[in-house]
Design a protein around this motif. Structure first.
Motif, mmCIF file in Angstrom:
data_model
loop_
_atom_site.group_PDB
_atom_site.id
_atom_site.type_symbol
_atom_site.label_atom_id
_atom_site.label_comp_id
_atom_site.label_asym_id
_atom_site.label_seq_id
_atom_site.Cartn_x
_atom_site.Cartn_y
_atom_site.Cartn_z
ATOM 1 N N ALA A 118 -1.597 13.887 -3.004
ATOM 2 C CA ALA A 118 -1.651 12.466 -2.642
ATOM 3 C C ALA A 118 -2.466 11.667 -3.641
ATOM 4 N N VAL A 119 -3.543 12.260 -4.174
ATOM 5 C CA VAL A 119 -4.405 11.556 -5.116
ATOM 6 C C VAL A 119 -3.788 11.496 -6.510
ATOM 7 N N LEU A 120 -3.210 12.614 -6.953
ATOM 8 C CA LEU A 120 -2.738 12.719 -8.334
ATOM 9 C C LEU A 120 -1.326 12.175 -8.554
ATOM 10 N N THR A 121 -0.511 12.106 -7.497
ATOM 11 C CA THR A 121 0.869 11.643 -7.678
ATOM 12 C C THR A 121 1.232 10.546 -6.679
ATOM 13 N N PRO A 122 0.447 9.475 -6.623
ATOM 14 C CA PRO A 122 0.784 8.399 -5.680
ATOM 15 C C PRO A 122 1.863 7.488 -6.231
ATOM 16 N N ARG A 123 2.516 6.758 -5.336
ATOM 17 C CA ARG A 123 3.382 5.679 -5.784
ATOM 18 C C ARG A 123 2.513 4.508 -6.181
ATOM 19 N N ASN A 124 3.086 3.570 -6.929
ATOM 20 C CA ASN A 124 2.352 2.364 -7.289
ATOM 21 C C ASN A 124 1.866 1.690 -6.002
ATOM 22 N N PRO A 125 0.556 1.534 -5.815
ATOM 23 C CA PRO A 125 0.036 1.057 -4.530
ATOM 24 C C PRO A 125 0.446 -0.368 -4.180
ATOM 25 N N ARG A 126 0.789 -1.201 -5.182
ATOM 26 C CA ARG A 126 1.152 -2.583 -4.875
ATOM 27 C C ARG A 126 2.606 -2.716 -4.434
ATOM 28 N N GLY A 167 -7.015 0.117 -11.784
ATOM 29 C CA GLY A 167 -6.858 -1.223 -12.328
ATOM 30 C C GLY A 167 -6.093 -2.172 -11.417
ATOM 31 N N GLN A 168 -5.482 -1.636 -10.360
ATOM 32 C CA GLN A 168 -4.694 -2.466 -9.445
ATOM 33 C C GLN A 168 -5.552 -3.104 -8.356
ATOM 34 N N ARG A 169 -6.844 -2.761 -8.298
ATOM 35 C CA ARG A 169 -7.664 -3.244 -7.181
ATOM 36 C C ARG A 169 -7.753 -4.771 -7.139
ATOM 37 N N GLY A 170 -7.878 -5.408 -8.307
ATOM 38 C CA GLY A 170 -7.919 -6.868 -8.333
ATOM 39 C C GLY A 170 -6.620 -7.495 -7.860
ATOM 40 N N GLU A 171 -5.492 -6.924 -8.269
ATOM 41 C CA GLU A 171 -4.191 -7.431 -7.851
ATOM 42 C C GLU A 171 -3.976 -7.242 -6.354
ATOM 43 N N LEU A 172 -4.432 -6.115 -5.828
ATOM 44 C CA LEU A 172 -4.310 -5.883 -4.380
ATOM 45 C C LEU A 172 -5.171 -6.865 -3.587
ATOM 46 N N LYS A 173 -6.317 -7.212 -4.139
ATOM 47 C CA LYS A 173 -7.162 -8.218 -3.487
ATOM 48 C C LYS A 173 -6.438 -9.562 -3.441
ATOM 49 N N ARG A 174 -5.741 -9.906 -4.534
ATOM 50 C CA ARG A 174 -4.977 -11.155 -4.563
ATOM 51 C C ARG A 174 -3.833 -11.120 -3.558
ATOM 52 N N ILE A 175 -3.116 -10.006 -3.481
ATOM 53 C CA ILE A 175 -2.018 -9.871 -2.522
ATOM 54 C C ILE A 175 -2.549 -10.000 -1.105
ATOM 55 N N ALA A 176 -3.725 -9.412 -0.843
ATOM 56 C CA ALA A 176 -4.323 -9.514 0.487
ATOM 57 C C ALA A 176 -4.658 -10.961 0.831
ATOM 58 N N ARG A 177 -5.144 -11.723 -0.163
ATOM 59 C CA ARG A 177 -5.441 -13.136 0.059
ATOM 60 C C ARG A 177 -4.183 -13.923 0.378
ATOM 61 N N SER A 226 5.110 -15.137 -7.769
ATOM 62 C CA SER A 226 3.805 -14.646 -8.204
ATOM 63 C C SER A 226 3.506 -13.265 -7.623
ATOM 64 N N ILE A 227 4.183 -12.906 -6.541
ATOM 65 C CA ILE A 227 4.047 -11.569 -5.958
ATOM 66 C C ILE A 227 5.048 -10.613 -6.590
ATOM 67 N N ALA A 228 6.234 -11.104 -6.896
ATOM 68 C CA ALA A 228 7.296 -10.239 -7.412
ATOM 69 C C ALA A 228 7.098 -9.879 -8.880
ATOM 70 N N GLU A 229 6.451 -10.764 -9.655
ATOM 71 C CA GLU A 229 6.310 -10.523 -11.091
ATOM 72 C C GLU A 229 5.461 -9.277 -11.353
ATOM 73 N N THR A 230 5.832 -8.538 -12.395
ATOM 74 C CA THR A 230 5.116 -7.304 -12.717
ATOM 75 C C THR A 230 4.027 -7.495 -13.767
ATOM 76 N N SER A 231 4.094 -8.561 -14.550
ATOM 77 C CA SER A 231 3.060 -8.791 -15.562
ATOM 78 C C SER A 231 2.048 -9.812 -15.047
ATOM 79 N N GLU A 265 -4.121 -22.440 -0.299
ATOM 80 C CA GLU A 265 -5.116 -21.362 -0.405
ATOM 81 C C GLU A 265 -4.443 -20.049 -0.791
ATOM 82 N N ALA A 266 -3.235 -19.820 -0.278
ATOM 83 C CA ALA A 266 -2.492 -18.625 -0.687
ATOM 84 C C ALA A 266 -2.209 -18.650 -2.179
ATOM 85 N N ALA A 267 -2.037 -19.843 -2.735
ATOM 86 C CA ALA A 267 -1.746 -19.985 -4.163
ATOM 87 C C ALA A 267 -3.003 -19.972 -5.032
#
Length: 373
Positions: free
Chosen positions: A162-170, A239-249, A302-307, A357-359
């Motif tokens: 689970a740790v070494l082979t996860p799917r992309n968390p976002r 490195g995805q933690r910041g992006e996940l925080k944005r998605i949560a917001r 802004s959620i769908a974009e990958t970059s 605020e979502a934006a």
């Protein structure tokens, strides 16, 4: 007869298509479970020398499992339940022996221990089930606690996989949030058409559709919790933690906006039904609903974009369009008359602030785009 066969054939085709899609969406998890179960069995058999280590394979397979919540927390919970259940079973079998009444005693004590330790149903069920299997199956040649060691191997191997082979968390929360924003925009567009055509039935349909978003809203926190666990534990995705925080917001503010759009849809349906919407009111409201739906499009992008750069541009575009929508929400200038329509404009104000605020704006900055009353 032929009609019945035709319906049966169509039903079978639909089920087959759904089944194929389900297999495709679970392909990575299927591969993980297969490798994990066989790998745990091989380790217990070849490296530890255990004969027929069934509990290593079953513990690994059960710990990974399927579903939206099959992330590290659930894996750890199930692995712990399996291992502890087998250990409790081994201890009790060593103390009281095996048989039917012993099985009853083992299950009873195991479930009491499980409920004492944890309120989770998965943990309790696995602990009780594994202890029952221990007391009913013959003891292995390696000794009474061999099965406990096999369960530890299976659980640890499942955690490692689970740790070494996860799917992309976002991926999961982003996909779910995109779907929620799509439905939100669809409710607004359906409301626009309903008020433009004075169609109360369509307005009620929009209300039903708005209420139907609740399942997506409820699933998002679970997905985000699992995604954050993966991003914290897996080196590949920290490195995805910041992006996940944005998605949560975005998810949190969208949840608030969706609650408001349900109120708006209900008020709009009632206003059309009671003839409280005039021609000018209908034109103003329908135009605004369409404009707000258009503004949600870049927010979804802004959620769908990958970059990161594309996400930032889309979020900025959403802020610009939503700010323009917010600036129109003066009941005196909006172009509506009557208490029913003016109250709709007032409810649109906090909903538009939620979307701003979502934006990415803070609350005070978002409110600043609203006309003073």
């Amino acid at each position: 007869m032929s009609e019945h066969l035709g319906r049966s054939a169509r039903f079978t085709q639909r089920r087959a298509r759904v089944g194929v899609l389900r297999v495709k969406s679970s392909a990575w998890k299927i591969l993980q479970i297969t490798v994990c179960a066989v790998g745990a069995y091989w380790i217990a058999e070849e490296l530890l020398g255990h004969e027929g280590p069934l509990f290593a394979a079953t513990s690994a397979m059960i710990a990974l499992g399927f579903g939206h919540d099959t992330h590290l927390r659930r894996t750890l919970e199930v692995a712990g339940g399996c291992t502890l259940g087998i250990l409790v079973g081994d201890l009790l079998v060593h103390a009281v022996g095996s048989g039917l009444w012993q099985a009853a005693v083992v299950v009873l004590i195991s479930l009491i221990i499980a409920r004492f330790l944890d309120s989770g149903t998965i943990f309790s069920t696995q602990l009780g089930l594994q202890s029952l299997l221990v007391v009913l199956l013959p003891a292995p040649d390696g000794g009474v606690f061999t099965r406990s060691a096999d369960a530890v191997v299976g659980g640890l191997f499942a955690l490692l996989i689970a740790v070494l082979t996860p799917r992309n968390p976002r991926h999961e929360p982003a996909t779910q949030l995109e779907s929620l924003l799509d439905e939100f925009a669809a409710v607004l567009r359906e409301s626009a058409t309903a008020v433009r055509t004075f169609d109360s039935t369509l307005a009620w349909h929009a209300l039903v559709r708005a209420r139907g978003t609740q399942k997506r809203v409820d699933e998002l926190p679970v997905m985000l919790r699992g995604a954050k666990e993966i991003a914290t534990m897996s080196p590949a995705y920290r490195g995805q933690r910041g992006e996940l925080k944005r998605i949560a917001r975005v998810a949190e503010q969208t949840d608030l906006a969706v609650r408001n759009v349900r109120v708006i849809a209900r008020r709009l349906a009632a206003a059309i039904t009671h003839g409280a919407v005039g021609t000018a009111d209908a034109e103003a409201l329908s135009t605004y609903f369409d404009s707000l739906a258009d503004a949600i499009t870049p927010l979804r992008a802004s959620i769908a974009e990958t970059s990161a750069a594309a996400r930032s541009r889309a979020e900025h575009a959403a802020r610009v369009e939503l700010a323009a929508c917010a600036a129109e929400l003066d009941p005196r200038e909006f172009g509506v008359t009557g208490l029913e329509c003016e109250s709709l404009v007032m409810i649109l104000r906090p909903m538009t602030v939620d979307l701003l605020e979502a934006a990415g704006l803070d609350h005070e900055e978002a409110r600043g785009y609203l006309p003073r009353l």
